[in-house]
Motif scaffolding. Sequence first.
Motif, PDB file in Angstrom:
ATOM      1  N   SER A  25     -23.068  16.599 -52.834  1.00 14.64           N
ATOM      2  CA  SER A  25     -22.873  17.274 -54.122  1.00 14.64           C
ATOM      3  C   SER A  25     -23.173  16.363 -55.308  1.00 14.64           C
ATOM      4  N   ALA A  26     -22.949  15.073 -55.161  1.00 17.88           N
ATOM      5  CA  ALA A  26     -23.181  14.167 -56.291  1.00 17.88           C
ATOM      6  C   ALA A  26     -24.666  14.137 -56.646  1.00 17.88           C
ATOM      7  N   ASP A  27     -25.500  14.004 -55.619  1.00 21.19           N
ATOM      8  CA  ASP A  27     -26.943  13.943 -55.878  1.00 21.19           C
ATOM      9  C   ASP A  27     -27.469  15.257 -56.439  1.00 21.19           C
ATOM     10  N   LEU A  28     -27.000  16.345 -55.841  1.00 22.59           N
ATOM     11  CA  LEU A  28     -27.470  17.649 -56.312  1.00 22.59           C
ATOM     12  C   LEU A  28     -27.031  17.895 -57.753  1.00 22.59           C
ATOM     13  N   ALA A  29     -25.789  17.567 -58.031  1.00 28.24           N
ATOM     14  CA  ALA A  29     -25.278  17.787 -59.393  1.00 28.24           C
ATOM     15  C   ALA A  29     -26.049  16.939 -60.399  1.00 28.24           C
ATOM     16  N   ARG A  30     -26.446  15.763 -59.967  1.00 22.56           N
ATOM     17  CA  ARG A  30     -27.221  14.930 -60.888  1.00 22.56           C
ATOM     18  C   ARG A  30     -28.589  15.560 -61.166  1.00 22.56           C
ATOM     19  N   ARG A  31     -29.182  16.150 -60.139  1.00 19.09           N
ATOM     20  CA  ARG A  31     -30.484  16.805 -60.370  1.00 19.09           C
ATOM     21  C   ARG A  31     -30.316  17.978 -61.329  1.00 19.09           C
ATOM     22  N   VAL A  32     -29.206  18.693 -61.198  1.00 19.86           N
ATOM     23  CA  VAL A  32     -28.935  19.797 -62.141  1.00 19.86           C
ATOM     24  C   VAL A  32     -28.805  19.240 -63.565  1.00 19.86           C
ATOM     25  N   ALA A  33     -28.050  18.145 -63.678  1.00 15.48           N
ATOM     26  CA  ALA A  33     -27.813  17.567 -65.003  1.00 15.48           C
ATOM     27  C   ALA A  33     -29.103  17.005 -65.602  1.00 15.48           C
ATOM     28  N   ASP A  34     -29.970  16.511 -64.751  1.00 15.94           N
ATOM     29  CA  ASP A  34     -31.224  15.934 -65.243  1.00 15.94           C
ATOM     30  C   ASP A  34     -32.253  16.994 -65.629  1.00 15.94           C
TER      31      ASP A  34
END
Lengths: 508, 389
Positions: free
Chosen positions: B194-203
């Motif tokens: 979830s951390a990596d995916l959430a970062r892609r969303v934020a980016d």
Amino acid sequence: MPERTMEAPHGGTGSDAPSAATPPAAVGPELARDFRDVLPADLVITDEVGRRSYECDGLTGFRQVPALVVLPRDAEEVAACVRICARHGVPFVARGAGTGLSGGAMPVADGVVISVQKLRRILEIDVENRRAVLEPGVYNLEISKAAQPHGLYYAPDPSSQQVCTIGGNVAENSGGAHCLKYGFTTNHVLEMEVVLADGSVVTLGGPTGEQAGPDLRGLFIGSEGTLGICTRVTVRLLQTPETVRTVLADFPSIEAAGDTVGDIVDAAIIPAAVEMMDSLSMEASEAATGAGLTVDAPAALIIELDGPADEVEAEFEHLTAICERHGATRLHVPTEAEERQKVWKGRKAAFAAVGRISPDYIVQDGVVPRTRLAEVLTRIAEMGRDAGLRVANVFHAGDGNLHPLVLYSESAGEHDAAEKLSTDIAELCVELGGSLSGEHGIGTDKACSMPVMFSSDDLGVMHRVRLAFDPDSRCNPGKLFPTPRLCGERPGKYQPHPLEEAGVIERL
Amino acid sequence: MSTPRVETVTPTTVDDLRAAVLDRPGTIRLAGAGTAADWAGTPAPADTVLDLTGLSGIVTHNPGDMTVEVHAGTPFAQLQEELGEHHQRVAVDPARVAEGATLGGLFATADSGPRALQYGSLRDLVIGATIVLADGTVARSGGHVIKNVAGYDLTKVLHGAHGTLGVVARLVLRLHPTPQATVTVAVPCERSGSADLARRVADSPVEATAIQWHGSDQGDRLLVLVEGSESGADARARRLVDAVGGELLAPDDAGAAWEAHAASVRARPADRAVFRFGVIPSSLTGVLDGLEADTGGLTEVTTSPRTGVATVAVPADADVVAAAHRRVADAGGTSSLRQRPAGAELPAFGPAPPSAALLRAVATSLDPDQRLGRGRLAPWIPAPTGVSA
């Protein structure tokens, strides 16, 4: 207690100030010696010329030469300096870049100025967690510059951002042109390391917005240096918006411009910035910058939208339609970044530019509920007429933050009338349900107006909290709270910083 | 020690409230709707319960100014409903709003929901307050305008004070326009990813209002809230799906997904205590893994990977809870205990931070006899010795 010294524009200190040649008796040579034990000798300033360069901040009418100035280089040295002050029982004033406009960093006669100008390291740009860890002397704009390669920026952008420090921003809870959408310093600081009056070091806030226990961080931010000195600040960084669109719109009247802002709000659009200028301020600014303002238009709005392209394009269409509906006489939509900066320069140079149309002027800062903008402007115009003085208006229309510029001539003997008008305007803002200050702070300048806005009980409770942090009131004494000694004189005229006159920095 | 006889007083005006504080000797426990009555420290027995639900309703709302002044005992859901008629809202969404939580209760407990990613918590939206101190002093701070730097921001110190320090009587809030459209994207995702995916969303440029991970009957997934104009929100959500996968949820499914998320946050599972914490986002996965191992398994897990805040249920065991607090503190974070079984003696907070001494000094200045909310911030503010509660 601070001494207040009114200066003639180019004169020496007034008669009620202590002699500047030697430190006052209360501050003996032991104090300087103790500081030299923890700092190199050249970072302990005792000579008059050196001390005099710290005598005021951006509000140059208030001056006081401090007894001593110290320039610690890191947090440990700041704490050591504060402990020395505690041991000697002397007051101290924390100082960033000295760009404040309320005399908040004016020194105390028998006290020490602790400058954080050597604490200028950006300790960390944490891209993954979108935050920056900063020493307090870092310039506001440097944060965004350091974050920019990563597509990030620091949102609060006070107009002096090229030369003001994050430590000063924390003290003043600085905003900026874009705070309507993005909020103030308090909304962007996660965590701070703070040195309290006794020299102890505490951390306020935490790595997230999640709080366990009361929000002491929020209390400290905006306390104008009266609760301690911050030595490390962790701020949030935001992603650079995908799109920015700006429009400069001229209107046939101030009312039409004000109604436009109302309709924008009603349309559920939150612009990144909404700035309004009247014809007098445009006349001055255009003469100084050639930014392309229409000098014979009664009012103009500069409106900026930012965000995802899909949202901004639709909103921008809606926005320009609202402007047209209110009879906008010209819509200038800069397409290139350079053109946009030119429009902003026209806005940002306004304060300093007023010097072209008036020999002297005072910059005021007050807030009214946004829906009372037209009313307050009418009242200001009336008050100006009664006083026989012109008032130019530049303001953040989205949040009701006014910056009336009271124009006067010192040589024509208008100084006192101008000061009275300026104070009356700030107090009028309170009468209309607003505030004495939206961003410049209370400091020395407005401490005497605080009872207009707050009851003695309100102020008493604030003072109780102050004493919890600083039982001897040694942190920046004489600021923010009205004291009998302070309240009897009035501030001097506004003198723009040279960079400001050049349109490089601005005070919005 | 006499047998405690607790009386409940329900003031309906600020004057009544002040009179109640002045007239009643001894200790006072503040109560709202009771949705967080068991959060934070266990209150010491009080002489009086001050029920603030009688102090209810909007004081002034001028829609054009985007501000509202509200009595603290107002049910938050009712406030949102009234503001909604003007297409405005208070941009926070704590889970317990659905249970009837009051504005003052949400404020005192520093509660926040998924939208904290964009809007923060009530501390970020409160622009003024009227408070009543234990000695009857009525004090205002802030005002009715969004932009205001006159005086201390005293209001902040009561955010998260859990009914200590002072009684919040009224709050002035800044409002936001209700977005025309709210779209949810759900992306299937294990917690570990979830951390990596959430970062892609934020980016991505979509500027999500909320990004939450939730393990539920619908599977483990990341929920992303996109708010904006009718066309804009939809277009942004579709761009997001193109970038990171997942799907746009139909309105009913989206409502159900967020309702299930909120239900996990406010759950009261048998024999378990709800533990809320925040750490720097990059440490969140590691801390969760550690807690998982320490506690023999977490339940009711919701996380906000971009803010670093999570809510989990752990066994209602004092040692387990203390260890969980320690783990969060070791990671530099903050934690507090929420719902717990009645009568369970569990540590509400982790190790006292260095600022606890300052907090005690502030508490002494505002409420020297600790009349208000005694025990709520123990052990950081220990109950005075030699004074009967």
